[in-house]
Write an enzyme that holds these catalytic residues in place. Structure first.
Site, mmCIF file in Angstrom:
data_model
loop_
_atom_site.group_PDB
_atom_site.id
_atom_site.type_symbol
_atom_site.label_atom_id
_atom_site.label_comp_id
_atom_site.label_asym_id
_atom_site.label_seq_id
_atom_site.Cartn_x
_atom_site.Cartn_y
_atom_site.Cartn_z
ATOM 1 N N LYS A 1 50.854 68.501 -5.374
ATOM 2 C CA LYS A 1 51.421 69.859 -5.343
ATOM 3 C C LYS A 1 52.640 69.892 -4.415
ATOM 4 C CE LYS A 1 50.418 74.654 -4.348
ATOM 5 N NZ LYS A 1 49.499 75.676 -3.877
ATOM 6 N N GLU B 1 49.447 59.623 1.420
ATOM 7 C CA GLU B 1 48.684 58.693 0.581
ATOM 8 C C GLU B 1 49.314 58.578 -0.806
ATOM 9 O OE1 GLU B 1 47.509 61.219 2.348
ATOM 10 O OE2 GLU B 1 45.485 60.854 3.109
ATOM 11 N N GLY C 1 45.643 73.661 -4.590
ATOM 12 C CA GLY C 1 45.360 72.276 -4.988
ATOM 13 C C GLY C 1 43.951 72.092 -5.510
ATOM 14 N N ARG C 2 42.968 72.659 -4.809
ATOM 15 C CA ARG C 2 41.571 72.450 -5.203
ATOM 16 C C ARG C 2 41.170 73.296 -6.412
ATOM 17 N NH1 ARG C 2 42.371 74.421 -0.207
ATOM 18 N NH2 ARG C 2 41.633 76.511 0.353
ATOM 19 N N HIS D 1 15.235 58.939 -3.962
ATOM 20 C CA HIS D 1 14.812 57.711 -3.287
ATOM 21 C C HIS D 1 15.609 57.481 -2.016
ATOM 22 C CE1 HIS D 1 12.357 56.827 -6.784
ATOM 23 N NE2 HIS D 1 13.367 57.355 -7.468
ATOM 24 N N LYS E 1 47.063 65.018 10.213
ATOM 25 C CA LYS E 1 48.177 64.405 9.469
ATOM 26 C C LYS E 1 49.342 64.128 10.415
ATOM 27 C CE LYS E 1 47.480 66.867 5.079
ATOM 28 N NZ LYS E 1 48.051 67.821 4.141
HETATM 29 O O1 F6P Z 1 45.185 67.581 3.055
HETATM 30 C C1 F6P Z 1 44.580 68.484 2.238
HETATM 31 C C2 F6P Z 1 45.397 68.771 1.017
HETATM 32 O O2 F6P Z 1 46.509 69.516 1.351
HETATM 33 C C3 F6P Z 1 44.566 69.464 -0.054
HETATM 34 O O3 F6P Z 1 44.503 70.828 0.135
HETATM 35 C C4 F6P Z 1 45.235 69.033 -1.297
HETATM 36 O O4 F6P Z 1 44.423 69.188 -2.422
HETATM 37 C C5 F6P Z 1 45.518 67.569 -0.974
HETATM 38 O O5 F6P Z 1 45.847 67.571 0.393
HETATM 39 C C6 F6P Z 1 46.620 66.942 -1.768
HETATM 40 O O6 F6P Z 1 47.804 67.663 -1.642
HETATM 41 P P1 F6P Z 1 49.016 67.462 -2.638
HETATM 42 O O7 F6P Z 1 48.554 67.837 -4.002
HETATM 43 O O8 F6P Z 1 50.087 68.371 -2.129
HETATM 44 O O9 F6P Z 1 49.422 66.021 -2.573
#
Ligand code: F6P
Length: 524
Positions: A189, A195, A248-249, A364, A492
């Site tokens: 987003k 990452e 995002g979620r 289990h 971060k």
């Molecule tokens: O670090 C959390 C977050 O901002 C989430 O809310 C989001 O889903 C995820 O990182 C990934 O963010 P992006 O889609 O901006 O890479």
């Protein structure tokens, strides 16, 4: 009007009268009618919650006091209810429900664009694998849905995911693939996520090594930050947009689901959206008394705020829903894991810890704790009635285990029964006195059972939208902003500083962190 804190004390008084779930079935003849709710292929049975009819009425009054109806209208109308980011929250509009005409037009255009693109890729037949790069909301939804759609729809591609910054993630995702027949879809987003950018870089290098300049054709971005994606080097016509009013979620319904549309086909994806839309209209229109997301949220409030449970276990009795606990961890904990309310006042007893694993595996591992540990946790059991694996014996056993667990949690096994059994086996009094309490199950542990008639795209849409709306309702009750996530930022920023420290002069840190940094510096 009663203040909502007064409602809590009313609820607490009800709780102190002691609720025995199993007895409620005897004293409330209409219990199954009042606590079993359904919408399309989804049924939610709340009758095994420790909530009496009087408790349910009081919880609904709490929702009314919190003006849930008004909030719900503002949400669907596209008001800027995400106040800290000054944004509307309109994920239902992605399914065709709510939002202005302008928003709906944007969505329809994007859906057509995505469908066409997915169809083109599927027709061309040159692409064999899709590597979806993203993390958090740009990963968990698509992964959950990819697993679940496989129950009903053939995945025509080798669909892989890379999310973690750990090199193993991108290495595994690319392993054995041919660059020429691989489409890399970078989903972010913000397009600033460390990452995702690192994994995207690695994938681009991998493509370029074989394809040179042609690599750009196999590289696609999905983002609400078009400029960021362009600056990263992605061709403008290879970027699919979504909007800042999609969290995002909550974004799997948007262009974030592009890899799914390619791999499973746009028709399955449309069905998935339609299922969610049905849950949206149910949530928007059904009276609170029979409204599944409302009841689910209120049961959670009762368990958290009144009974004091600190966690909620999510146990899908379906291998293909095994990512549901991880998906809901982000959905619920990132949304409602807050310590300050919307007005900046300290608040506690918000979102419980969400955890879980697939059944029967969990039986289990941690079910011992669920049955006899303290304080235990309420459970959401999720089961699929249809045997989509065509293994009727396995499926019957799977469902029998699921239903047995909720029954066992509720009924428990009283000490007198354990004593009788031990006596019948000829044990002496001393042994029985020591062992019987250990073999006793307290019972009266609450659970909800959600069943899907089948694991179709539509049923899956119903299920995910149900939890989204549950989170919304709880946010209203707790008066927190469910749509921001400031708590993820600090780590971060520090990670960036520490990464720099590895390669140069070390900045100021506490002794423990300094030692850790020093160990890495020695390693390299
Ligand atoms: O670090 C959390 C977050 O901002 C989430 O809310 C989001 O889903 C995820 O990182 C990934 O963010 P992006 O889609 O901006 O890479």
């Amino acid at each position: 009007m009663t203040h909502f804190r007064d409602r809590f004390s009313e609820l607490e008084t009800l709780a102190t009268q002691g609720v025995v779930i199993a007895d409620l079935f005897k004293i409330e003849p209409g219990r199954m009618d009042n606590f079993l709710m359904h919408e399309g292929p989804l049924r939610a049975d709340f009758s095994k919650q420790a909530i009496s009819q009087q408790g349910k009425d009081a919880l609904i009054n709490l929702a009314r006091d919190r003006r849930l109806g008004d909030w719900r209208s503002r949400f669907f109308a596209g008001e800027k209810i995400n106040i800290s980011e000054d944004r509307a929250v309109l994920h239902p509009a992605l399914r065709g429900v709510g939002g202005s005409e302008g928003v709906q037009k944007q969505v329809t255009e994007m859906r057509t664009h995505l469908r066409r693109f997915a169809r083109k890729i599927r027709r061309d037949k040159t692409c064999k694998s899709v590597v979806h790069i993203g993390i958090g909301g740009s990963d968990l939804g698509p992964r959950l849905v990819a697993d679940a759609l496989a129950a009903s729809t053939t995945c025509e591609y080798d669909l892989r995911f890379a999310e973690n910054v750990d090199g193993a993630s991108i290495n595994d995702a690319l392993d054995g693939l041919e660059p020429e027949s691989t489409l890399v879809v970078v989903v972010s987003k913000s397009f600033t996520t460390q990452e995702t950018r690192m994994n995207a870089n690695a994938a681009r290098d991998w493509l370029r090594k074989d394809l040179g300049e042609k690599a750009a054709n196999n590289f696609i971005a999905v983002s609400a930050n078009r400029e960021g994606a362009i600056e990263f080097g992605i061709a403008e016509d290879q970027i699919f947009d979504f909007w800042d009013w999609v969290g995002g979620r909550y974004s799997v319904w948007s262009a974030v689901g592009l890899s799914l549309q390619i791999a499973f086909g746009p028709d399955a994806f449309d069905e998935f959206l339609a299922g969610a839309a049905a849950m949206d209209t149910h949530f928007r229109d059904a009276p609170f008394e029979s409204n599944i997301p409302v009841m689910m949220a209120l049961a959670g409030v009762w368990n958290r705020n009144i009974l004091g449970y600190t966690s909620l276990a999510i146990i899908p009795y379906s291998r293909r829903l095994r990512k549901l606990p991880a998906f809901l961890q982000q959905l619920e904990m990132e949304s409602n894991g807050k310590r300050m309310d919307r007005d900046g006042t300290a608040t506690d007893l918000t979102c419980p810890v969400i955890w879980g694993d697939e059944g029967t595996n969990g039986q289990h591992a941690f079910f011992q704790w669920l049955h006899q540990g303290t304080p235990g946790a309420p459970v959401d059991f999720v089961a699929v009635l249809e045997d989509h694996e065509k293994r009727p014996d396995h499926h019957a056993a799977l469902l029998a285990n699921c239903f047995a667990q909720s029954e066992a949690l509720m009924l428990g096994k009283p000490e007198h029964k354990v004593r009788e059994e031990l006596e019948a086996r000829g044990h002496n009094v001393d042994f029985i006195s020591r062992i019987a309490p250990q073999k006793t199950f307290p019972g009266n542990r609450p659970s909800t059972t959600i069943t899907l008639d089948e694991l179709s795209p539509s049923a899956l849409g119903h299920l995910i939208a149900l939890y989204e709306h549950k989170v919304f309702v709880q946010g209203v009750i707790w008066n927190v902003n469910s749509f921001d996530q400031w708590g993820v930022e600090l780590g971060k920023v520090l990670a960036k500083t520490i990464l720099k420290d590895f390669g140069g002069e070390v900045s100021d840190h506490d002794p423990s962190t300094l030692l850790l940094i020093e160990m890495v510096k020695q390693e390299y």
